[in-house]
Design an enzyme around this catalytic site. Structure first.
Site, PDB file in Angstrom:
ATOM      1  N   LYS A  11       0.856  -1.200   0.000  1.00 38.12           N
ATOM      2  CA  LYS A  11       0.000   0.000   0.000  1.00 38.12           C
ATOM      3  C   LYS A  11       0.890   1.248   0.000  1.00 38.12           C
ATOM      4  CE  LYS A  11      -3.561  -2.852   2.025  1.00 38.12           C
ATOM      5  NZ  LYS A  11      -4.769  -3.000   2.790  1.00 38.12           N
ATOM      6  N   SER A 204      -6.377  -9.357   6.970  1.00 46.02           N
ATOM      7  CA  SER A 204      -5.788  -9.705   8.271  1.00 46.02           C
ATOM      8  C   SER A 204      -5.116 -11.074   8.273  1.00 46.02           C
ATOM      9  CB  SER A 204      -6.837  -9.597   9.391  1.00 46.02           C
ATOM     10  OG  SER A 204      -7.266  -8.253   9.518  1.00 46.02           O
TER      11      SER A 204
HETATM   12  O1  G3H Z   1      -4.094  -6.018  -0.045  1.00 45.95           O
HETATM   13  C1  G3H Z   1      -4.119  -6.460   1.097  1.00 45.95           C
HETATM   14  C2  G3H Z   1      -5.298  -6.440   1.885  1.00 45.95           C
HETATM   15  O2  G3H Z   1      -6.002  -5.252   1.772  1.00 45.95           O
HETATM   16  C3  G3H Z   1      -5.193  -6.974   3.270  1.00 45.95           C
HETATM   17  O3  G3H Z   1      -4.636  -6.055   4.169  1.00 45.95           O
HETATM   18  P1  G3H Z   1      -4.337  -6.529   5.676  1.00 45.95           P
HETATM   19  O4  G3H Z   1      -3.546  -7.809   5.558  1.00 45.95           O
HETATM   20  O5  G3H Z   1      -3.567  -5.414   6.293  1.00 45.95           O
HETATM   21  O6  G3H Z   1      -5.669  -6.778   6.311  1.00 45.95           O
END
Ligand code: G3H
Length: 241
Positions: A11, A204
Site C-alpha cells: 500500500k 488480516s
Molecule cells: O491487499 C491487502 C489487503 O487489503 C489486506 O490487508 P491486511 O492484511 O492489512 O488486512
C-alpha cells in the site's frame, strides 16, 4: 494444477531505502521457501526500480498496485503498463477495495485495467469482496457475482489471479473464518470458465493464521497487507506449513 501465489501489498508504506532494508532481511528466508510458491511484492511505484535490481535472479516477482488502460497520455497520477514491464514488473493489483472506496474505481474501470494489464503481459490480481453491511444483509454472493460478471468481460482467465478480500477483514485483525473464506472462494471458482485460476484470500492474514488459511482446499494463496511490511512476519507467511 493451481499455482500458489502469496503477495505482499505494501500500500502507501515504505520509502525506497526502507524497501532495501526489508529485502536485506527478507531474501535470506526464501532459502526455505518451496520453489513452487510464487512470492510477489507490490511496493509503491517509487520502490519498483530499485527492488527490481535486488530481485533480479531471485524467486520473488514484482507487482504494482495499479495500472492505467492507456499506454500513455495526459492522465496525471496514473501509471502505464509499459512503464511497469520495462523495469521487470510481472503482476499488478487491480480493483483493490481501497481504490474502489476512495478513488472512484468502478467495475468498468477495473475491467479496462485488467484487459490492459493482460495485453502487456502483466498478470492482474483482481480483488473482490463485500462490506460488513453487505455481509450482514446476506448480499455477499450477489455482490461478488456482480463484480465478477462486470470485471471479467473479455478478460483472459488463463492469465489471472483473483483475491477474495472481505472489506470488513482488511486491516482490522478481524479475519474471515478460514472455512467461510474457503466457501466464498469455492463460489467464486464456480463462476469462472477456468477452474484453475489461483484464488487468494486477503484480510488480516498473519503469521498465526496462515497455516489454517492455506490448509483450506479452495485457497491458493494470500494477499497480505500489514503483515507483509516486516521481513520476519512475511517470511513466516510465505514459509507456511
Ligand atoms: O491487499 C491487502 C489487503 O487489503 C489486506 O490487508 P491486511 O492484511 O492489512 O488486512
Amino acid at each position: 494444477m493451481r499455482k500458489i501465489v502469496i503477495a505482499g501489498n505494501w500500500k502507501m508504506f515504505k520509502t525506497r531505502s526502507e524497501s532495501e532494508d526489508f529485502l536485506r532481511g527478507f531474501l535470506p528466508h526464501l532459502e526455505e521457501t518451496p520453489s513452487e510458491r510464487e512470492v510477489v511484492l507490490c511496493p509503491p511505484f517509487t520502490d519498483l526500480s530499485v527492488m527490481s535490481k535486488y530481485l533480479h535472479g531471485s524467486l520473488i516477482q514484482l507487482g504494482a498496485q495499479n495500472v492505467h488502460w492507456e499506454e500513455n497520455g495526459a492522465y496525471t497520477g496514473e501509471i502505464a503498463a509499459p512503464m511497469l514491464t520495462e523495469i521487470g514488473v510481472r503482476y499488478v493489483i487491480v480493483g483493490h477495495s481501497e481504490r474502489r472506496q476512495y478513488f472512484g474505481e468502478t467495475d468498468a474501470t477495473v475491467n479496462l485495467r485488467l484487459k490492459a494489464a493482460q495485453k502487456h503481459g502483466l498478470i492482474p490480481i483482481l480483488c473482490v469482496g463485500e462490506t460488513k453491511q453487505q455481509r450482514d444483509a446476506g448480499e455477499t454472493e450477489k455482490l461478488i457475482t456482480t463484480q465478477l460478471e462486470k470485471d471479467l468481460v473479455d478478460v483472459d482467465q488463463n492469465n489471472l489471479v483473483i483475491a477474495y478480500e472481505p472489506i470488513w477483514a482488511i486491516g482490522t485483525g478481524d479475519t474471515c473464518e478460514s472455512k467461510e473464506a474457503n466457501r466464498v472462494i469455492g463460489l467464486i471458482r464456480s463462476q469462472l470458465t477456468n477452474p484453475n485460476v489461483s484464488i487468494q484470500y486477503g484480510g488480516s492474514v498473519k503469521p498465526n493464521n496462515i497455516d489454517e488459511i492455506m490448509a483450506q482446499p479452495e485457497i491458493d494463496g494470500a494477499l497480505v497487507g500489514g503483515a507483509s511490511l516486516e521481513a520476519d512476519s512475511f517470511a513466516r507467511i510465505v514459509n507456511y506449513q
